[in-house]
Structures are given as C-alpha cells and as structure tokens.
Motif scaffolding. Structure first.
Motif, PDB file in Angstrom:
ATOM      1  N   ARG A  91       0.820  -1.215   0.000  1.00  0.00           N
ATOM      2  CA  ARG A  91       0.000   0.000   0.000  1.00  0.00           C
ATOM      3  C   ARG A  91       0.853   1.263   0.000  1.00  0.00           C
ATOM      4  O   ARG A  91       0.510   2.250  -0.648  1.00  0.00           O
ATOM      5  N   CYS A  92       1.961   1.218   0.727  1.00  0.00           N
ATOM      6  CA  CYS A  92       2.869   2.376   0.726  1.00  0.00           C
ATOM      7  C   CYS A  92       3.512   2.551  -0.645  1.00  0.00           C
ATOM      8  O   CYS A  92       3.686   3.686  -1.107  1.00  0.00           O
ATOM      9  N   ALA A  93       3.844   1.460  -1.313  1.00  0.00           N
ATOM     10  CA  ALA A  93       4.443   1.545  -2.652  1.00  0.00           C
ATOM     11  C   ALA A  93       3.455   2.146  -3.647  1.00  0.00           C
ATOM     12  O   ALA A  93       3.833   2.974  -4.485  1.00  0.00           O
ATOM     13  N   ILE A  94       2.207   1.769  -3.547  1.00  0.00           N
ATOM     14  CA  ILE A  94       1.179   2.337  -4.429  1.00  0.00           C
ATOM     15  C   ILE A  94       1.043   3.842  -4.164  1.00  0.00           C
ATOM     16  O   ILE A  94       0.975   4.648  -5.090  1.00  0.00           O
ATOM     17  N   PHE A  95       1.018   4.217  -2.887  1.00  0.00           N
ATOM     18  CA  PHE A  95       0.934   5.622  -2.493  1.00  0.00           C
ATOM     19  C   PHE A  95       2.134   6.396  -3.046  1.00  0.00           C
ATOM     20  O   PHE A  95       1.981   7.465  -3.650  1.00  0.00           O
ATOM     21  N   ARG A  96       3.343   5.854  -2.868  1.00  0.00           N
ATOM     22  CA  ARG A  96       4.571   6.494  -3.353  1.00  0.00           C
ATOM     23  C   ARG A  96       4.532   6.672  -4.873  1.00  0.00           C
ATOM     24  O   ARG A  96       4.833   7.737  -5.392  1.00  0.00           O
ATOM     25  N   ASP A  97       4.131   5.626  -5.579  1.00  0.00           N
ATOM     26  CA  ASP A  97       4.114   5.688  -7.042  1.00  0.00           C
ATOM     27  C   ASP A  97       3.056   6.658  -7.563  1.00  0.00           C
ATOM     28  O   ASP A  97       3.280   7.373  -8.529  1.00  0.00           O
ATOM     29  N   LYS A  98       1.911   6.692  -6.906  1.00  0.00           N
ATOM     30  CA  LYS A  98       0.821   7.554  -7.351  1.00  0.00           C
ATOM     31  C   LYS A  98       1.178   9.039  -7.204  1.00  0.00           C
ATOM     32  O   LYS A  98       0.801   9.866  -8.036  1.00  0.00           O
ATOM     33  N   TYR A  99       1.900   9.380  -6.162  1.00  0.00           N
ATOM     34  CA  TYR A  99       2.184  10.780  -5.865  1.00  0.00           C
ATOM     35  C   TYR A  99       3.661  11.145  -6.052  1.00  0.00           C
ATOM     36  O   TYR A  99       4.151  12.094  -5.443  1.00  0.00           O
ATOM     37  N   LEU A 101       5.332  12.724  -8.317  1.00  0.00           N
ATOM     38  CA  LEU A 101       5.576  14.126  -8.690  1.00  0.00           C
ATOM     39  C   LEU A 101       5.344  15.053  -7.492  1.00  0.00           C
ATOM     40  O   LEU A 101       6.146  15.959  -7.229  1.00  0.00           O
ATOM     41  N   ALA A 102       4.277  14.828  -6.766  1.00  0.00           N
ATOM     42  CA  ALA A 102       3.990  15.663  -5.589  1.00  0.00           C
ATOM     43  C   ALA A 102       5.112  15.536  -4.558  1.00  0.00           C
ATOM     44  O   ALA A 102       5.516  16.533  -3.940  1.00  0.00           O
ATOM     45  N   PHE A 103       5.651  14.342  -4.388  1.00  0.00           N
ATOM     46  CA  PHE A 103       6.740  14.155  -3.426  1.00  0.00           C
ATOM     47  C   PHE A 103       8.009  14.871  -3.880  1.00  0.00           C
ATOM     48  O   PHE A 103       8.752  15.400  -3.046  1.00  0.00           O
ATOM     49  N   ALA A 104       8.250  14.905  -5.180  1.00  0.00           N
ATOM     50  CA  ALA A 104       9.414  15.629  -5.697  1.00  0.00           C
ATOM     51  C   ALA A 104       9.279  17.122  -5.389  1.00  0.00           C
ATOM     52  O   ALA A 104      10.252  17.779  -5.010  1.00  0.00           O
ATOM     53  N   VAL A 105       8.070  17.642  -5.520  1.00  0.00           N
ATOM     54  CA  VAL A 105       7.822  19.059  -5.212  1.00  0.00           C
ATOM     55  C   VAL A 105       7.982  19.297  -3.715  1.00  0.00           C
ATOM     56  O   VAL A 105       8.624  20.263  -3.289  1.00  0.00           O
ATOM     57  N   VAL A 113      15.835  18.602  -0.956  1.00  0.00           N
ATOM     58  CA  VAL A 113      16.585  18.509  -2.204  1.00  0.00           C
ATOM     59  C   VAL A 113      16.677  19.915  -2.780  1.00  0.00           C
ATOM     60  O   VAL A 113      15.767  20.717  -2.609  1.00  0.00           O
ATOM     61  N   ARG A 114      17.732  20.175  -3.492  1.00  0.00           N
ATOM     62  CA  ARG A 114      17.890  21.493  -4.111  1.00  0.00           C
ATOM     63  C   ARG A 114      17.056  21.578  -5.382  1.00  0.00           C
ATOM     64  O   ARG A 114      16.834  20.578  -6.046  1.00  0.00           O
ATOM     65  N   GLY A 115      16.626  22.779  -5.695  1.00  0.00           N
ATOM     66  CA  GLY A 115      15.879  23.006  -6.924  1.00  0.00           C
ATOM     67  C   GLY A 115      14.612  23.791  -6.654  1.00  0.00           C
ATOM     68  O   GLY A 115      14.280  24.106  -5.514  1.00  0.00           O
ATOM     69  N   LEU A 116      13.900  24.088  -7.723  1.00  0.00           N
ATOM     70  CA  LEU A 116      12.651  24.828  -7.605  1.00  0.00           C
ATOM     71  C   LEU A 116      11.571  23.947  -7.007  1.00  0.00           C
ATOM     72  O   LEU A 116      11.496  22.760  -7.299  1.00  0.00           O
ATOM     73  N   GLY A 117      10.709  24.556  -6.222  1.00  0.00           N
ATOM     74  CA  GLY A 117       9.570  23.841  -5.669  1.00  0.00           C
ATOM     75  C   GLY A 117       8.395  23.936  -6.617  1.00  0.00           C
ATOM     76  O   GLY A 117       8.495  23.551  -7.773  1.00  0.00           O
TER      77      GLY A 117
END
Length: 145
Positions: A91-99, A101-105, A113-117
């Motif tokens: 279930r955590c893997a599904i959650f991680r995969d689904k979001y 892009l949101a986690f990268a932001v 992490v460095r970079g634009l939010g």
C-alpha cells in the motif's frame, strides 16, 4: 513541533513500516499546537494516506494527543489496521508511485533537495496556497475522512 520554523519529516521517513506516518504525526502535532505555518492538515495527501489504511483524522489526532511517543503511535496504528508487513509495504508503494511528482515538489519546497519547488511565480504561491488550505479544511473534518 513548530512547522513555521522547520519542515515536517520527509515523506519517505517511515514508522512502523509506513512511509508518510512520521510526517503526518509532525503535522498533527503542529495542528494541535496551532503552529502549522504554511502547511495544510489534513491535506489531500494526508487524506489519501489515511484512506489507504482506513484511518480518520479524529483517530489520528486523539492518538497523537494521548500517546507518549512515535513508537506508541506506530504500534497502535499497526494493531488497529491488522495488515501484514507485506500488505503495508504494498500500500505504501502504491501511495509512493501515485504521488511521485507531488513528493518531488515537497522535497524541494521543504529543502530536502535542491531546486525549484512549485513551478508557479512567487506572487501566485501564497494566494493559491491559502485557497488550497481553505478547500482542504472544507473537504475534511475530524469526523469525515
């Protein structure tokens, strides 16, 4: 936990085998202390996580308020959901995969992490965030997720 001074734990941190849970605990503690800063609780991601494990804001808030430690919270949640380690991981893997892009932001916004939010001009971020917080608060209450 004062989230106006520091970010919550990273989305990938785990407790009781569950990613997002330490971050959720930090946000609930800040919510209860009225120190959320610019963070939203329960955010859409918080709600999605809780739905995956059939938890409610009311349950989490009570648990965080009454538990002595993170480990106590993790143990209580695992006892309540009664899922195998493999199912929790799935279930955590599904959650991680689904979001993903949101986690990268989030990683960039929180400074992990460095970079634009958020890819929005600075002058639009604050009003959009206020709108999101109001929308999120209307969508969820302590008795409804």
């Amino acid at each position: 936990m004062d989230l106006s001074q520091q970010p919550p734990r990273r989305w990938s941190d785990t407790l009781a085998g569950m990613m997002w849970l330490p971050r959720l605990i930090d946000k609930v503690r800040a919510f209860q202390a009225d120190t959320l800063g610019t963070y939203a609780y329960p955010s859409a991601l918080d709600q999605s996580f809780m739905r995956r494990f059939q938890l409610t804001p009311a349950y989490i808030e009570r648990l965080v308020r009454d538990a002595a430690s993170d480990e106590t919270i993790g143990t209580a949640i695992r006892a309540r959901i009664q899922l195998s380690d493999e199912e929790v991981h799935r279930r955590c893997a599904i959650f991680r995969d689904k979001y993903r892009l949101a986690f990268a932001v989030l990683d960039r916004d929180d400074g992990y992490v460095r970079g634009l939010g958020y890819p929005l001009p600075q002058f639009l971020q604050r009003p959009l965030w206020r709108w999101y917080q109001r929308w999120s608060a209307q969508k969820a209450s302590a008795t409804s997720v």
